[in-house]
Design a protein around this motif. Structure first.
Motif, PDB file in Angstrom:
ATOM      1  N   SER A  18       0.853  -1.179   0.000  1.00 24.08           N
ATOM      2  CA  SER A  18       0.000   0.000   0.000  1.00 24.08           C
ATOM      3  C   SER A  18       0.890   1.231   0.000  1.00 24.08           C
ATOM      4  O   SER A  18       2.080   1.163   0.323  1.00 24.08           O
ATOM      5  CB  SER A  18      -0.938   0.009   1.216  1.00 24.08           C
ATOM      6  OG  SER A  18      -0.183   0.030   2.416  1.00 24.08           O
ATOM      7  N   SER A  19       0.316   2.338  -0.390  1.00 23.46           N
ATOM      8  CA  SER A  19       1.025   3.612  -0.411  1.00 23.46           C
ATOM      9  C   SER A  19       0.214   4.645   0.358  1.00 23.46           C
ATOM     10  O   SER A  19      -1.013   4.732   0.178  1.00 23.46           O
ATOM     11  CB  SER A  19       1.230   4.106  -1.847  1.00 23.46           C
ATOM     12  OG  SER A  19       2.128   3.276  -2.545  1.00 23.46           O
ATOM     13  N   ILE A  20       0.896   5.413   1.190  1.00 24.09           N
ATOM     14  CA  ILE A  20       0.255   6.492   1.918  1.00 24.09           C
ATOM     15  C   ILE A  20       0.822   7.806   1.396  1.00 24.09           C
ATOM     16  O   ILE A  20       2.012   8.090   1.570  1.00 24.09           O
ATOM     17  CB  ILE A  20       0.461   6.372   3.435  1.00 24.09           C
ATOM     18  CG1 ILE A  20       0.024   4.995   3.926  1.00 24.09           C
ATOM     19  CG2 ILE A  20      -0.324   7.458   4.169  1.00 24.09           C
ATOM     20  CD1 ILE A  20       0.340   4.728   5.383  1.00 24.09           C
ATOM     21  N   LEU A  21      -0.023   8.584   0.736  1.00 22.75           N
ATOM     22  CA  LEU A  21       0.377   9.881   0.213  1.00 22.75           C
ATOM     23  C   LEU A  21       0.312  10.897   1.342  1.00 22.75           C
ATOM     24  O   LEU A  21      -0.671  10.941   2.096  1.00 22.75           O
ATOM     25  CB  LEU A  21      -0.544  10.305  -0.934  1.00 22.75           C
ATOM     26  CG  LEU A  21      -0.312   9.640  -2.297  1.00 22.75           C
ATOM     27  CD1 LEU A  21      -0.403   8.125  -2.232  1.00 22.75           C
ATOM     28  CD2 LEU A  21      -1.293  10.183  -3.326  1.00 22.75           C
ATOM     29  N   GLY A 123      -3.920  -2.051  -2.655  1.00 23.56           N
ATOM     30  CA  GLY A 123      -4.232  -2.951  -3.756  1.00 23.56           C
ATOM     31  C   GLY A 123      -4.448  -4.360  -3.247  1.00 23.56           C
ATOM     32  O   GLY A 123      -4.217  -4.668  -2.072  1.00 23.56           O
ATOM     33  N   LEU A 124      -4.884  -5.222  -4.123  1.00 24.98           N
ATOM     34  CA  LEU A 124      -5.054  -6.630  -3.784  1.00 24.98           C
ATOM     35  C   LEU A 124      -3.690  -7.294  -3.611  1.00 24.98           C
ATOM     36  O   LEU A 124      -2.675  -6.784  -4.100  1.00 24.98           O
ATOM     37  CB  LEU A 124      -5.828  -7.335  -4.895  1.00 24.98           C
ATOM     38  CG  LEU A 124      -7.299  -6.950  -5.062  1.00 24.98           C
ATOM     39  CD1 LEU A 124      -7.840  -7.535  -6.365  1.00 24.98           C
ATOM     40  CD2 LEU A 124      -8.129  -7.417  -3.879  1.00 24.98           C
ATOM     41  N   PRO A 125      -3.630  -8.426  -2.909  1.00 25.27           N
ATOM     42  CA  PRO A 125      -2.373  -9.194  -2.878  1.00 25.27           C
ATOM     43  C   PRO A 125      -1.880  -9.470  -4.299  1.00 25.27           C
ATOM     44  O   PRO A 125      -2.671  -9.745  -5.207  1.00 25.27           O
ATOM     45  CB  PRO A 125      -2.777 -10.484  -2.162  1.00 25.27           C
ATOM     46  CG  PRO A 125      -3.934 -10.084  -1.294  1.00 25.27           C
ATOM     47  CD  PRO A 125      -4.688  -9.053  -2.083  1.00 25.27           C
ATOM     48  N   ASN A 126      -0.572  -9.330  -4.496  1.00 24.53           N
ATOM     49  CA  ASN A 126       0.100  -9.552  -5.784  1.00 24.53           C
ATOM     50  C   ASN A 126      -0.120  -8.434  -6.796  1.00 24.53           C
ATOM     51  O   ASN A 126       0.375  -8.531  -7.926  1.00 24.53           O
ATOM     52  CB  ASN A 126      -0.310 -10.893  -6.422  1.00 24.53           C
ATOM     53  CG  ASN A 126       0.097 -12.080  -5.588  1.00 24.53           C
ATOM     54  OD1 ASN A 126       1.120 -12.059  -4.918  1.00 24.53           O
ATOM     55  ND2 ASN A 126      -0.722 -13.133  -5.608  1.00 24.53           N
ATOM     56  N   SER A 127      -0.818  -7.376  -6.417  1.00 25.78           N
ATOM     57  CA  SER A 127      -1.014  -6.270  -7.354  1.00 25.78           C
ATOM     58  C   SER A 127       0.145  -5.284  -7.339  1.00 25.78           C
ATOM     59  O   SER A 127       0.233  -4.405  -8.194  1.00 25.78           O
ATOM     60  CB  SER A 127      -2.326  -5.534  -7.049  1.00 25.78           C
ATOM     61  OG  SER A 127      -2.299  -4.963  -5.751  1.00 25.78           O
ATOM     62  N   LEU A 186      -7.070  -0.576  -5.487  1.00 29.89           N
ATOM     63  CA  LEU A 186      -8.509  -0.729  -5.300  1.00 29.89           C
ATOM     64  C   LEU A 186      -9.134   0.665  -5.192  1.00 29.89           C
ATOM     65  O   LEU A 186      -8.426   1.645  -4.955  1.00 29.89           O
ATOM     66  CB  LEU A 186      -8.785  -1.522  -4.027  1.00 29.89           C
ATOM     67  CG  LEU A 186      -8.370  -2.998  -4.035  1.00 29.89           C
ATOM     68  CD1 LEU A 186      -8.409  -3.555  -2.616  1.00 29.89           C
ATOM     69  CD2 LEU A 186      -9.284  -3.791  -4.954  1.00 29.89           C
ATOM     70  N   PRO A 187     -10.454   0.781  -5.343  1.00 31.96           N
ATOM     71  CA  PRO A 187     -11.088   2.092  -5.138  1.00 31.96           C
ATOM     72  C   PRO A 187     -10.736   2.665  -3.770  1.00 31.96           C
ATOM     73  O   PRO A 187     -10.715   1.939  -2.768  1.00 31.96           O
ATOM     74  CB  PRO A 187     -12.585   1.771  -5.255  1.00 31.96           C
ATOM     75  CG  PRO A 187     -12.643   0.566  -6.131  1.00 31.96           C
ATOM     76  CD  PRO A 187     -11.433  -0.241  -5.775  1.00 31.96           C
ATOM     77  N   TRP A 188     -10.432   3.951  -3.738  1.00 32.60           N
ATOM     78  CA  TRP A 188     -10.022   4.603  -2.493  1.00 32.60           C
ATOM     79  C   TRP A 188     -11.171   4.638  -1.494  1.00 32.60           C
ATOM     80  O   TRP A 188     -12.306   4.984  -1.838  1.00 32.60           O
ATOM     81  CB  TRP A 188      -9.545   6.023  -2.776  1.00 32.60           C
ATOM     82  CG  TRP A 188      -9.127   6.757  -1.539  1.00 32.60           C
ATOM     83  CD1 TRP A 188      -7.960   6.625  -0.857  1.00 32.60           C
ATOM     84  CD2 TRP A 188      -9.898   7.746  -0.824  1.00 32.60           C
ATOM     85  NE1 TRP A 188      -7.936   7.467   0.235  1.00 32.60           N
ATOM     86  CE2 TRP A 188      -9.107   8.165   0.287  1.00 32.60           C
ATOM     87  CE3 TRP A 188     -11.149   8.312  -1.008  1.00 32.60           C
ATOM     88  CZ2 TRP A 188      -9.552   9.122   1.196  1.00 32.60           C
ATOM     89  CZ3 TRP A 188     -11.584   9.266  -0.105  1.00 32.60           C
ATOM     90  CH2 TRP A 188     -10.798   9.658   0.979  1.00 32.60           C
ATOM     91  N   HIS A 209      -5.258   5.670  -9.549  1.00 33.99           N
ATOM     92  CA  HIS A 209      -5.585   4.259  -9.741  1.00 33.99           C
ATOM     93  C   HIS A 209      -4.356   3.372  -9.953  1.00 33.99           C
ATOM     94  O   HIS A 209      -4.488   2.147  -9.995  1.00 33.99           O
ATOM     95  CB  HIS A 209      -6.538   4.114 -10.925  1.00 33.99           C
ATOM     96  CG  HIS A 209      -7.810   4.907 -10.731  1.00 33.99           C
ATOM     97  ND1 HIS A 209      -7.967   6.191 -11.214  1.00 33.99           N
ATOM     98  CD2 HIS A 209      -8.945   4.622 -10.051  1.00 33.99           C
ATOM     99  CE1 HIS A 209      -9.163   6.654 -10.860  1.00 33.99           C
ATOM    100  NE2 HIS A 209      -9.772   5.723 -10.169  1.00 33.99           N
ATOM    101  N   ALA A 210      -3.190   3.985 -10.066  1.00 30.91           N
ATOM    102  CA  ALA A 210      -1.950   3.218 -10.196  1.00 30.91           C
ATOM    103  C   ALA A 210      -0.766   4.132  -9.921  1.00 30.91           C
ATOM    104  O   ALA A 210      -0.863   5.357 -10.056  1.00 30.91           O
ATOM    105  CB  ALA A 210      -1.819   2.597 -11.584  1.00 30.91           C
TER     106      ALA A 210
END
Length: 268
Positions: A18-21, A123-127, A186-188, A209-210
Motif C-alpha cells: 500500500s502507499s500512503i500519500l 491494492g489486492l495481494p500480488n497487485s 482498489l477504489p479509495w 488508480h496506479a
C-alpha cells in the motif's frame, strides 16, 4: 515481439503493498516536517509487525511535473494537491494488518505532529509488482514517482491490464531503467486510514488508480528519459486510458525495513 509477450518474459516479484500519500504541515518549515517523518516517525512505522519492507519516498519541493505535455492528459501537477512524500509499505501476508494493529494506533496518534493530510491507497495481494530490469548491483542514482488517474469510461480491469501488459513492457523496453515498481489500486476508501486530526479530503476527480516508480543511473538519465521521443510516443498511447499522469522528482528514497528486518540505519 508484442508487448504482452515481452511482459510475460520480464522477471517479476509480486507483493501485497500500500502507499500512503503525505502532505506535511504548512504551519512550520517544510524541511522540519520532512525531517520529523524521517525520524522519529519512521521508528514507529518500522516497529510494526508483519512488515516486509518500509520505504519513504521524499519528493522534491519544486515538482511541476516531469511527464511530457500530452493532449487530453493532465501532466502539470496542481499546486494545491502536490504531494510531499509517500510511504511505501509492503506486508508479509494478508494477515499482517491484524498483527500490526497496536503499532498502527501509535502511528495514527503521531501523524498530527508532522502531517496535515494523508491518503492511503491499497491494492489486492500480488497487485504490487517489482520488475528485474537492471543487472544485479546496478546503483539507482535518481528516481521518479508517477501517479496515473484512470480515464472516465475505462473499466478497472481494462486499466490494470493495460498497465501490466502494455505500459510496463514499454517502459522496460526503453533499456534505461534500473528500477521499475508498479502498484494498481482498489477504489479509495477513507476508512482504511481515517487518522484523527489530519485531513483526508480526496474528491472523486482527484483519485489515483496506479503508481509507478522509475529508477535511473543518475538525474541526467532521468531527464533524458522524460524528454525522449520514446516517452512521447508512449504517452500518446496512454492517453485513451489515463486522464492524468503526475510524474514527481524523487529527492530521496529511504528504506527502513528490508526483507522483514528493521535496519539499524536507513538505506538510500
Amino acid at each position: 515481439m508484442s508487448t504482452s509477450s515481452f511482459a510475460a518474459r520480464l522477471d517479476v516479484q509480486k507483493h501485497f503493498s500500500s502507499s500512503i500519500l503525505l502532505w506535511v504541515r504548512s504551519d512550520q518549515p517544510r524541511q522540519t516536517g520532512m525531517a520529523y517523518w524521517k525520524s522519529p516517525h519512521s521508528g514507529i512505522i518500522s516497529a510494526t509487525p508483519g512488515m516486509s519492507e518500509y520505504r519513504q519516498l521524499h519528493l522534491a519541493e519544486q515538482n511541476p511535473g516531469l511527464w511530457p505535455v500530452t493532449d487530453r492528459v493532465e501532466t502539470s501537477i496542481p499546486v494545491g494537491r502536490k504531494i510531499d512524500g509517500v510511504a511505501e509499505v509492503t506486508l508479509q501476508s494478508v494477515l499482517s494488518p491484524l498483527q500490526g494493529r497496536k503499532q498502527t494506533r501509535l502511528a495514527y496518534e503521531d501523524e498530527v505532529n508532522v502531517f496535515r493530510r494523508t491518503l492511503l491507497y491499497a491494492g489486492l495481494p500480488n497487485s504490487s509488482r517489482w520488475y528485474d530490469v537492471a543487472p544485479r548491483g546496478a546503483a539507482v542514482g535518481a528516481r521518479a514517482l508517477v501517479y496515473l488517474r484512470r480515464r472516465d469510461g475505462v473499466g478497472g480491469r481494462t486499466f490494470r491490464r493495460y498497465v501490466n501488459e502494455q505500459l510496463v513492457p514499454a517502459l522496460a523496453g526503453t533499456g534505461v531503467l534500473r528500477e521499475l515498481r508498479t502498484q494498481t489500486f482498489l477504489p479509495w476508501i477513507e476508512k482504511l486510514w481515517d487518522t484523527p486530526n489530519v485531513a483526508h479530503d480526496n474528491p472523486d476527480d482527484q483519485h489515483f488508480h496506479a503508481s509507478i516508480v522509475l529508477g535511473f543511473a543518475d538525474a541526467a538519465a532521468r531527464d533524458a528519459f522524460f524528454k525522449s521521443p520514446e516517452v512521447a510516443e508512449l504517452s500518446d498511447a496512454l492517453a485513451p486510458f489515463a486522464s492524468a499522469v503526475h510524474a514527481y522528482e524523487v529527492s530521496e528514497a529511504l528504506t527502513f525495513v528490508k526483507d522483514g528486518v528493521i535496519l539499524p540505519q536507513y538505506q538510500q
